[in-house]
Design an enzyme around this catalytic site. Structure first.
Site, mmCIF file in Angstrom:
data_model
loop_
_atom_site.group_PDB
_atom_site.id
_atom_site.type_symbol
_atom_site.label_atom_id
_atom_site.label_comp_id
_atom_site.label_asym_id
_atom_site.label_seq_id
_atom_site.Cartn_x
_atom_site.Cartn_y
_atom_site.Cartn_z
ATOM 1 N N GLY A 20 0.846 -1.186 0.000
ATOM 2 C CA GLY A 20 0.000 0.000 0.000
ATOM 3 C C GLY A 20 0.877 1.230 0.000
ATOM 4 O O GLY A 20 2.050 1.171 0.403
ATOM 5 N N GLN A 37 3.267 9.857 1.437
ATOM 6 C CA GLN A 37 4.546 9.138 1.410
ATOM 7 C C GLN A 37 5.400 9.516 0.209
ATOM 8 O O GLN A 37 6.585 9.179 0.158
ATOM 9 C CB GLN A 37 4.301 7.624 1.410
ATOM 10 C CG GLN A 37 3.709 7.133 2.712
ATOM 11 C CD GLN A 37 3.601 5.632 2.717
ATOM 12 O OE1 GLN A 37 2.654 5.079 2.200
ATOM 13 N NE2 GLN A 37 4.611 4.964 3.268
ATOM 14 N N CYS A 50 6.265 -0.389 7.117
ATOM 15 C CA CYS A 50 5.876 0.807 6.374
ATOM 16 C C CYS A 50 7.058 1.251 5.516
ATOM 17 O O CYS A 50 8.202 1.237 5.993
ATOM 18 C CB CYS A 50 5.484 1.909 7.359
ATOM 19 S SG CYS A 50 4.954 3.430 6.552
ATOM 20 N N LEU A 51 6.772 1.629 4.286
ATOM 21 C CA LEU A 51 7.828 2.063 3.378
ATOM 22 C C LEU A 51 8.532 3.320 3.908
ATOM 23 O O LEU A 51 9.672 3.584 3.536
ATOM 24 C CB LEU A 51 7.256 2.335 1.982
ATOM 25 C CG LEU A 51 6.550 1.147 1.325
ATOM 26 C CD1 LEU A 51 5.968 1.563 -0.017
ATOM 27 C CD2 LEU A 51 7.505 -0.030 1.160
ATOM 28 N N HIS A 73 -4.162 1.275 7.675
ATOM 29 C CA HIS A 73 -2.787 1.797 7.666
ATOM 30 C C HIS A 73 -2.672 2.993 6.708
ATOM 31 O O HIS A 73 -2.086 4.028 7.054
ATOM 32 C CB HIS A 73 -1.839 0.658 7.253
ATOM 33 C CG HIS A 73 -0.394 1.028 7.196
ATOM 34 N ND1 HIS A 73 0.560 0.470 8.021
ATOM 35 C CD2 HIS A 73 0.277 1.895 6.392
ATOM 36 C CE1 HIS A 73 1.747 0.995 7.737
ATOM 37 N NE2 HIS A 73 1.604 1.861 6.743
ATOM 38 N N GLU A 74 -3.261 2.844 5.514
ATOM 39 C CA GLU A 74 -3.115 3.912 4.505
ATOM 40 C C GLU A 74 -3.981 5.134 4.848
ATOM 41 O O GLU A 74 -3.547 6.270 4.645
ATOM 42 C CB GLU A 74 -3.460 3.380 3.104
ATOM 43 C CG GLU A 74 -2.619 2.191 2.644
ATOM 44 C CD GLU A 74 -1.119 2.390 2.790
ATOM 45 O OE1 GLU A 74 -0.659 3.544 2.722
ATOM 46 O OE2 GLU A 74 -0.404 1.392 3.006
ATOM 47 N N HIS A 84 -2.182 7.233 7.201
ATOM 48 C CA HIS A 84 -1.187 8.115 6.570
ATOM 49 C C HIS A 84 -1.819 9.447 6.156
ATOM 50 O O HIS A 84 -1.198 10.502 6.286
ATOM 51 C CB HIS A 84 -0.595 7.447 5.324
ATOM 52 C CG HIS A 84 0.576 6.558 5.590
ATOM 53 N ND1 HIS A 84 1.713 7.005 6.227
ATOM 54 C CD2 HIS A 84 0.798 5.246 5.290
ATOM 55 C CE1 HIS A 84 2.587 5.993 6.308
ATOM 56 N NE2 HIS A 84 2.058 4.920 5.754
HETATM 57 NI NI NI Z 1 2.929 3.019 5.594
#
Ligand code: NI
Length: 188
Positions: A58, A63, A112-113, A154-155, A158
């Site tokens: 995701g 991000q 998480c990226l 999660h997204e 963000h």
């Molecule tokens: Ni993330």
């Protein structure tokens, strides 16, 4: 030597890392007018390319330093970072809103990226209903559960300037990936 059969057309974006204020700033809704521009569609294409390049499941616009309410989710059976979860088809949601959710929660591992190299156990609602717009500006409403519901939470976090670290009940499970593989994986 074989030549590529299709033109090379991947566009990768830099991923904001933990500590960058854009991850905490929140977003603005995308208007129908915005959504009809090629710029927004190009951004979404780039978000998807970037997510796939780093085996993400995701990605949210903050991000990639963009304060717009856009999330992309995809989980293929070949993803090495999250094996053992059911596949999730590529899903783009503009202006996502979690309309309702189960009372029950479950713990599972998240990474998480923007927080590379570590994992932690995070409680999330088991199922939820999310609404928003699709790429063509049409209303969508999805009823999802399990890992798909987890990624949505999660997204959407963000977009509100929250990270999974904020959702952990304890940091005792926070682990680097090497230690995850050594000590935690068998319990996941
Ligand atoms: Ni993330």
């Amino acid at each position: 030597m074989n030549e590529p059969v299709t033109p090379y057309s991947v566009h990768l974006l830099k991923i904001a890392q933990l500590g960058h204020p854009c991850l905490r700033a929140g977003v603005q809704a995308v208007s129908q007018e915005d959504l009809s521009t090629p710029q927004v569609h190009r951004l979404i294409d780039q978000m998807v390319d970037t997510m796939r390049d780093v085996d993400g499941v995701g990605i949210a616009a903050p991000q990639v330093f963009i304060n717009k309410a856009i999330i992309a989710i995809e989980l293929t059976s070949k993803n090495p970072r999250y094996p053992g979860h059911g596949a999730v088809p590529l899903t783009i949601i503009i202006n996502p809103v979690i309309e309702s959710h189960s009372d029950s929660t479950a713990d599972d591992w998240e990474g998480c990226l923007s927080v590379p190299g570590i994992r932690g156990l995070v409680p999330r609602w088991d199922s939820l209903v999310v609404s928003g717009l699709d790429l063509d500006g049409r209303s969508v409403r999805l009823n999802v559960e399990g890992f798909f519901a987890r990624i949505i939470q999660h997204e959407v976090d963000h977009l509100n300037g929250n990270l999974y670290l904020d959702r952990m009940e304890s940091f005792k499970t926070l682990t680097f990936l090497k230690e995850f593989d050594l000590y935690w994986k068998q319990h996941s």
